[in-house]
Write an enzyme that holds these catalytic residues in place. Structure first.
Site, mmCIF file in Angstrom:
data_model
loop_
_atom_site.group_PDB
_atom_site.id
_atom_site.type_symbol
_atom_site.label_atom_id
_atom_site.label_comp_id
_atom_site.label_asym_id
_atom_site.label_seq_id
_atom_site.Cartn_x
_atom_site.Cartn_y
_atom_site.Cartn_z
ATOM 1 C CB SER A 8 -65.882 15.173 -35.255
ATOM 2 O OG SER A 8 -66.807 14.359 -34.557
ATOM 3 C CG HIS A 33 -68.060 19.012 -34.343
ATOM 4 N ND1 HIS A 33 -68.757 20.149 -34.693
ATOM 5 C CD2 HIS A 33 -68.913 17.977 -34.501
ATOM 6 C CE1 HIS A 33 -69.978 19.813 -35.050
ATOM 7 N NE2 HIS A 33 -70.105 18.495 -34.930
ATOM 8 C CG ASP A 35 -70.802 15.082 -33.288
ATOM 9 O OD1 ASP A 35 -71.471 16.023 -33.751
ATOM 10 O OD2 ASP A 35 -69.825 14.588 -33.875
ATOM 11 C CG MET A 37 -75.149 11.621 -31.472
ATOM 12 S SD MET A 37 -74.522 10.271 -32.506
ATOM 13 C CE MET A 37 -73.180 11.104 -33.360
ATOM 14 C CG HIS A 66 -73.994 18.740 -34.116
ATOM 15 N ND1 HIS A 66 -73.649 17.856 -35.118
ATOM 16 C CD2 HIS A 66 -75.306 19.059 -34.336
ATOM 17 C CE1 HIS A 66 -74.702 17.651 -35.898
ATOM 18 N NE2 HIS A 66 -75.708 18.351 -35.440
ATOM 19 C CG MET A 68 -76.888 15.527 -34.011
ATOM 20 S SD MET A 68 -75.794 14.366 -34.867
ATOM 21 C CE MET A 68 -74.327 14.518 -33.845
ATOM 22 C CG MET A 137 -76.406 17.395 -40.448
ATOM 23 S SD MET A 137 -74.868 17.227 -39.486
ATOM 24 C CE MET A 137 -74.495 15.471 -39.684
ATOM 25 C CG ASP A 175 -70.552 16.904 -38.906
ATOM 26 O OD1 ASP A 175 -69.711 16.043 -39.238
ATOM 27 O OD2 ASP A 175 -71.062 16.950 -37.770
#
Length: 213
Positions: A8, A33, A35, A37, A66, A68, A137, A175
């Site tokens: 990540s 990875h 992320d 957000m 990913h 979110m 998660m 994760d």
């Protein structure tokens, strides 16, 4: 299935992101990875499309995005076009899960669906046969460096039993709070894609990746 280590970049030094991506590859990690957000779905803001495009230009590694975010359906196209190899989104988002999966497939990308710690496995089961991966998660999403929630091991086992029975080959990703000790626990429970941030980046990444396997 063999254990896949996903690094990540939320824990990377963003001022040296190209070098960090090189280190991920040289250390034997399998995935990057990424992320995303939005500050609404989770209480933090991270990377967006321009950063992903830069990551894609720099590395040929598999990039797992990913999302979110509140409305993932709106953003599947742009993340697909800018370097995602797989896109996972949250069951708890405002988008229709079947529509998001269909859009990811239409863009030729692998599809994943994620659940927060409070969401029971039963709620994601109707979609498991339609995706490549389910992300459990093991911390509350939104921030790196949190402690592993051991009560999630039961969810992983429940999901693994369903997958083995109904749709063998679907991956289980975890994760949050993953290190050598918790990696052994989630592997035993049935997970095969392990995401780690701070544990990989804080020291000898190659040794940390080996310990996760």
């Amino acid at each position: 299935m063999n254990t896949i280590v996903s690094a990540s970049i939320l824990s990377a030094d963003v001022c040296r992101l190209g070098e960090e991506l090189d280190r991920i590859k040289q250390s034997g990690c399998d995935h990057v990875h990424f992320d995303v957000m939005d500050g609404v779905f989770v209480p933090n803001i991270s990377f967006g499309v321009p950063v992903l495009a830069g990551v894609r230009r720099h590395t040929d590694m598999f990039v797992d995005v990913h999302l979110m975010i509140t409305d993932p359906l709106k953003y599947v196209e742009v993340f697909s076009d800018n370097g995602a190899d797989m896109i996972s989104f949250h069951l708890e988002s405002s988008s229709d899960p079947a529509a998001v999966i269909s859009e990811i497939r239409a863009r030729g990308r692998k599809a994943g669906i994620a659940i927060k710690p409070a969401t029971p496995v039963s709620e994601v089961l109707p979609f498991v046969k339609s995706v490549d991966m389910v992300l459990v998660m093991t911390v509350e999403p939104g921030f790196g460096g949190q402690g592993f929630m051991h009560e999630m091991l039961g969810k992983i086992r429940e999901l693994k039993a369903y997958i083995d029975r109904e749709c063998p080959g679907v991956h289980i990703q975890v994760d949050g709070g993953i290190n050598a000790e918790t990696a052994a626990l989630v592997r035993e429970a049935g997970a095969d894609i392990l995401v780690a941030g701070s544990y990989l980046f804080k020291g000898d990444m190659a040794e940390a990746a080996r310990s996760m396997r």
